[in-house]
Design a protein around this motif. Structure first.
Motif, PDB file in Angstrom:
ATOM      1  N   THR A 169      71.706  89.072  49.002  1.00  0.00           N
ATOM      2  CA  THR A 169      71.301  88.032  48.048  1.00  0.00           C
ATOM      3  C   THR A 169      72.038  86.718  48.305  1.00  0.00           C
ATOM      4  OG1 THR A 169      72.988  88.574  46.402  1.00  0.00           O
ATOM      5  CG2 THR A 169      70.927  89.796  46.278  1.00  0.00           C
ATOM      6  N   LEU A 170      73.066  86.749  49.132  1.00  0.00           N
ATOM      7  CA  LEU A 170      73.832  85.524  49.389  1.00  0.00           C
ATOM      8  C   LEU A 170      73.477  84.877  50.729  1.00  0.00           C
ATOM      9  CD1 LEU A 170      77.358  86.539  48.034  1.00  0.00           C
ATOM     10  CD2 LEU A 170      75.707  84.989  46.994  1.00  0.00           C
ATOM     11  N   LEU A 171      72.424  85.374  51.376  1.00  0.00           N
ATOM     12  CA  LEU A 171      72.029  84.785  52.661  1.00  0.00           C
ATOM     13  C   LEU A 171      71.294  83.473  52.427  1.00  0.00           C
ATOM     14  CD1 LEU A 171      70.829  88.004  54.513  1.00  0.00           C
ATOM     15  CD2 LEU A 171      73.061  86.866  54.626  1.00  0.00           C
ATOM     16  N   GLU A 172      71.377  82.597  53.415  1.00  0.00           N
ATOM     17  CA  GLU A 172      70.682  81.318  53.315  1.00  0.00           C
ATOM     18  C   GLU A 172      69.456  81.348  54.223  1.00  0.00           C
ATOM     19  OE1 GLU A 172      73.713  78.184  53.927  1.00  0.00           O
ATOM     20  OE2 GLU A 172      75.098  79.760  53.261  1.00  0.00           O
ATOM     21  N   PRO A 173      68.464  80.460  53.940  1.00  0.00           N
ATOM     22  CA  PRO A 173      67.265  80.438  54.789  1.00  0.00           C
ATOM     23  C   PRO A 173      67.562  79.851  56.161  1.00  0.00           C
ATOM     24  CG  PRO A 173      67.149  78.745  53.077  1.00  0.00           C
ATOM     25  CD  PRO A 173      68.397  79.535  52.810  1.00  0.00           C
ATOM     26  N   LEU A 174      66.708  80.196  57.101  1.00  0.00           N
ATOM     27  CA  LEU A 174      66.893  79.777  58.488  1.00  0.00           C
ATOM     28  C   LEU A 174      66.557  78.294  58.680  1.00  0.00           C
ATOM     29  CD1 LEU A 174      67.407  80.714  61.423  1.00  0.00           C
ATOM     30  CD2 LEU A 174      65.014  81.397  61.548  1.00  0.00           C
ATOM     31  N   ASP A 175      65.788  77.721  57.735  1.00  0.00           N
ATOM     32  CA  ASP A 175      65.284  76.347  57.890  1.00  0.00           C
ATOM     33  C   ASP A 175      66.397  75.387  58.284  1.00  0.00           C
ATOM     34  OD1 ASP A 175      63.408  77.795  56.610  1.00  0.00           O
ATOM     35  OD2 ASP A 175      63.505  76.717  54.698  1.00  0.00           O
ATOM     36  N   GLY A 176      66.126  74.589  59.295  1.00  0.00           N
ATOM     37  CA  GLY A 176      67.046  73.514  59.651  1.00  0.00           C
ATOM     38  C   GLY A 176      68.190  73.949  60.545  1.00  0.00           C
ATOM     39  N   VAL A 177      68.338  75.285  60.799  1.00  0.00           N
ATOM     40  CA  VAL A 177      69.405  75.731  61.696  1.00  0.00           C
ATOM     41  C   VAL A 177      68.928  75.543  63.135  1.00  0.00           C
ATOM     42  CG1 VAL A 177      70.812  77.667  62.454  1.00  0.00           C
ATOM     43  CG2 VAL A 177      70.253  77.407  60.034  1.00  0.00           C
ATOM     44  N   ARG A 178      69.730  74.818  63.941  1.00  0.00           N
ATOM     45  CA  ARG A 178      69.342  74.641  65.343  1.00  0.00           C
ATOM     46  C   ARG A 178      69.512  75.957  66.099  1.00  0.00           C
ATOM     47  NH1 ARG A 178      72.664  69.645  67.497  1.00  0.00           N
ATOM     48  NH2 ARG A 178      74.237  71.022  66.610  1.00  0.00           N
ATOM     49  N   ALA A 179      68.572  76.255  66.964  1.00  0.00           N
ATOM     50  CA  ALA A 179      68.609  77.518  67.721  1.00  0.00           C
ATOM     51  C   ALA A 179      69.935  77.668  68.461  1.00  0.00           C
ATOM     52  CB  ALA A 179      67.443  77.583  68.696  1.00  0.00           C
ATOM     53  N   SER A 180      70.492  76.547  68.942  1.00  0.00           N
ATOM     54  CA  SER A 180      71.737  76.627  69.713  1.00  0.00           C
ATOM     55  C   SER A 180      72.940  76.946  68.830  1.00  0.00           C
ATOM     56  CB  SER A 180      71.972  75.308  70.455  1.00  0.00           C
ATOM     57  OG  SER A 180      72.087  74.252  69.509  1.00  0.00           O
ATOM     58  N   ASP A 181      72.794  76.822  67.497  1.00  0.00           N
ATOM     59  CA  ASP A 181      73.892  77.142  66.570  1.00  0.00           C
ATOM     60  C   ASP A 181      73.875  78.601  66.128  1.00  0.00           C
ATOM     61  OD1 ASP A 181      74.932  74.660  66.615  1.00  0.00           O
ATOM     62  OD2 ASP A 181      74.049  73.995  64.717  1.00  0.00           O
ATOM     63  N   LEU A 182      72.835  79.313  66.527  1.00  0.00           N
ATOM     64  CA  LEU A 182      72.588  80.632  65.931  1.00  0.00           C
ATOM     65  C   LEU A 182      73.097  81.761  66.832  1.00  0.00           C
ATOM     66  CD1 LEU A 182      71.207  81.709  63.345  1.00  0.00           C
ATOM     67  CD2 LEU A 182      69.114  81.948  64.689  1.00  0.00           C
ATOM     68  N   ALA A 183      74.019  82.566  66.285  1.00  0.00           N
ATOM     69  CA  ALA A 183      74.483  83.750  67.014  1.00  0.00           C
ATOM     70  C   ALA A 183      73.459  84.875  66.866  1.00  0.00           C
ATOM     71  CB  ALA A 183      75.836  84.200  66.466  1.00  0.00           C
ATOM     72  N   ALA A 184      73.485  85.816  67.806  1.00  0.00           N
ATOM     73  CA  ALA A 184      72.557  86.956  67.781  1.00  0.00           C
ATOM     74  C   ALA A 184      72.616  87.655  66.431  1.00  0.00           C
ATOM     75  CB  ALA A 184      72.917  87.931  68.899  1.00  0.00           C
ATOM     76  N   ALA A 185      71.438  88.024  65.910  1.00  0.00           N
ATOM     77  CA  ALA A 185      71.382  88.598  64.571  1.00  0.00           C
ATOM     78  C   ALA A 185      72.028  89.979  64.527  1.00  0.00           C
ATOM     79  CB  ALA A 185      69.932  88.680  64.113  1.00  0.00           C
ATOM     80  N   ILE A 186      72.680  90.290  63.381  1.00  0.00           N
ATOM     81  CA  ILE A 186      73.214  91.630  63.167  1.00  0.00           C
ATOM     82  C   ILE A 186      72.479  92.283  62.003  1.00  0.00           C
ATOM     83  CG2 ILE A 186      75.536  91.289  64.067  1.00  0.00           C
ATOM     84  CD1 ILE A 186      76.410  90.821  61.154  1.00  0.00           C
ATOM     85  N   ASP A 187      72.607  93.597  61.914  1.00  0.00           N
ATOM     86  CA  ASP A 187      71.930  94.332  60.847  1.00  0.00           C
ATOM     87  C   ASP A 187      72.674  94.150  59.532  1.00  0.00           C
ATOM     88  OD1 ASP A 187      69.610  96.423  60.595  1.00  0.00           O
ATOM     89  OD2 ASP A 187      71.224  97.142  59.291  1.00  0.00           O
ATOM     90  N   VAL A 188      71.922  94.169  58.442  1.00  0.00           N
ATOM     91  CA  VAL A 188      72.489  93.934  57.109  1.00  0.00           C
ATOM     92  C   VAL A 188      73.492  95.028  56.706  1.00  0.00           C
ATOM     93  CG1 VAL A 188      70.610  95.128  55.915  1.00  0.00           C
ATOM     94  CG2 VAL A 188      71.839  93.250  54.740  1.00  0.00           C
ATOM     95  N   SER A 189      73.472  96.168  57.412  1.00  0.00           N
ATOM     96  CA  SER A 189      74.430  97.229  57.085  1.00  0.00           C
ATOM     97  C   SER A 189      75.833  96.943  57.641  1.00  0.00           C
ATOM     98  CB  SER A 189      73.927  98.568  57.633  1.00  0.00           C
ATOM     99  OG  SER A 189      73.871  98.499  59.043  1.00  0.00           O
ATOM    100  N   ALA A 190      75.955  95.867  58.432  1.00  0.00           N
ATOM    101  CA  ALA A 190      77.262  95.543  59.027  1.00  0.00           C
ATOM    102  C   ALA A 190      78.230  95.027  57.956  1.00  0.00           C
ATOM    103  CB  ALA A 190      77.084  94.495  60.121  1.00  0.00           C
ATOM    104  N   THR A 191      79.513  94.969  58.312  1.00  0.00           N
ATOM    105  CA  THR A 191      80.502  94.400  57.392  1.00  0.00           C
ATOM    106  C   THR A 191      80.696  92.922  57.702  1.00  0.00           C
ATOM    107  OG1 THR A 191      82.364  94.823  58.865  1.00  0.00           O
ATOM    108  CG2 THR A 191      81.748  96.586  57.328  1.00  0.00           C
TER     109      THR A 191
END
Ligand SMILES: Nc1ncnc2c1ncn2[C@@H]1O[C@H](COP(=O)(O)OP(=O)(O)OP(=O)(O)O)[C@@H](O)[C@H]1O
Ligand SMILES: [Mg+2]
Length: 331
Positions: A262-284
């Motif tokens: 519930t505390l995640l932010e939307p992807l809008d406006g994030v530059r692709a070069s700023d984005l690290a590989a996605a992790i699963d929500v079960s991670a810490t």
């Protein structure tokens, strides 16, 4: 403390004063839910082992009552009771003159299993805890390392397939690297098998890593705090707990706090070069932060399976840490 509904283990107003007047446990209320792993942690002599031994009646409480699966343990024959509870003692306690395989087979044989069945079950369990049955079965306890002996102790406790397991510093004798692996393996095993476990340790890191909930004991057998790891680290109940969990608790909290979707932010406006590989929500949060540092990026994607949920930033990690403490305080 608020009791939970239909606990597997309930200690209610339990005190223990030894015959010489030593007060070991003081008015303890503690519920353990079915399938839950609870860790008891605290300084030496604070009553952890005494508490464990009262649950399987190796020691009788001075006052109070203890229920397992709704039944008052004082109404159960202690020998029968103990056969239904796996117990790993602080000093392992293997039979020195019996082979490893025979040590593991003890309880099934007591139950009247055939030798062949008990043997094949024991071999399975040895594999489960990371021992090689072909190599280790016919050795004697003194021919194993301390860490291997502790694994035999765990295998023997699992052999009766008990719903409840009591473990007294089961990983104390192994070096930190092997201990980390054993902790992880055992945690997975416990979840898969749905066992209810009470595990004693004096190591706060082990307590928060292994426990669904952590009971922090203070001297004199007083329960100082009983809560989820994120709350024990993030909102210590008093100065004793704050001191005991130590100054590194900020970092430890990251490792025990899950990502809050519930505390995640939307992807809008994030530059692709700023984005690290996605992790699963079960991670810490720790895993999220370590990917950010490794990839040197400010934003990480979070997914559930193939579904993209949103992004997490260091600021979001900070808010998630705060929220984890508020949630458990509200509960
Ligand atoms: N049989 C006994 N008679 C008298 N006092 C005892 C007895 N067994 C334990 N005690 C005392 O009761 C207190 C609690 O002991 P316990 O073994 O439960 O501590 P613990 O938390 O398990 O400690 P450790 O981390 O060192 O294993 C201690 O002060 C201990 O000295
Ligand atoms: Mg002890």
């Amino acid at each position: 403390m608020d009791g939970i509904e239909d606990p597997m283990i309930r200690l209610s107003g339990v005190s223990k004063t030894y015959a010489d007047g030593t007060p070991a446990v003081h008015e303890l209320d503690l519920d353990v839910a079915r399938g839950e792993m609870v860790t008891l942690v605290g300084p030496s002599g604070c009553g952890k082992s005494t508490t464990l031994k009262m649950i399987n009646r190796l020691i009788e409480p001075t006052t109070g009552s203890i229920f397992i699966d709704g039944v008052d343990v004082t109404r159960v024959d202690p020998v029968k009771l103990r056969r239904g509870i796996g117990y790993v003692i602080q000093q392992v306690g293997l039979f020195p003159h019996q082979k490893i395989i025979t040590n593991v087979m003890t309880v099934p044989l007591l139950y009247g299993e055939s030798k062949a069945t008990a043997r094949s079950r024991a071999r399975e369990l040895m594999e489960l805890v990371g021992l090689d049955p072909d190599q280790q079965s016919d050795r004697y306890p003194h021919q194993l390392s301390g860490g291997q002996r502790q694994r035999v102790g765990v295998a023997r406790a699992l052999a009766a397939d008990p719903p409840v397991l009591l473990m007294d510093e089961p990983f104390g004798a192994v070096d930190p690297v092997v201990r980390g692996r054993l902790q992880e393996e055992f945690r997975r095993l416990q979840r898969d098998l749905g066992k209810t476990v009470v595990l004693v340790t004096h190591d706060i890191d082990e307590a928060v890593r292994m426990g669904d909930r952590v009971a922090v004991f203070a001297d004199g057998g007083r329960l100082a705090q009983y809560d989820v790891p994120a709350a024990v680290l993030g909102a210590p109940a008093d100065d004793f707990v704050a001191d005991f969990v130590g100054s590194a608790r900020g970092l430890r909290r990251l490792a025990v706090t899950p990502i809050d979707p519930t505390l995640l932010e939307p992807l809008d406006g994030v530059r692709a070069s700023d984005l690290a590989a996605a992790i699963d929500v079960s991670a810490t949060l720790e895993e999220a932060l370590s990917v950010l540092m490794r990839e040197d990026k400010p934003v990480i994607g979070v997914r559930r399976g193939a579904q993209f949920l949103g992004v997490l930033t260091p600021n979001g990690i900070h808010r998630a840490l705060r929220a984890s403490v508020n949630h458990s305080a509200d509960a």
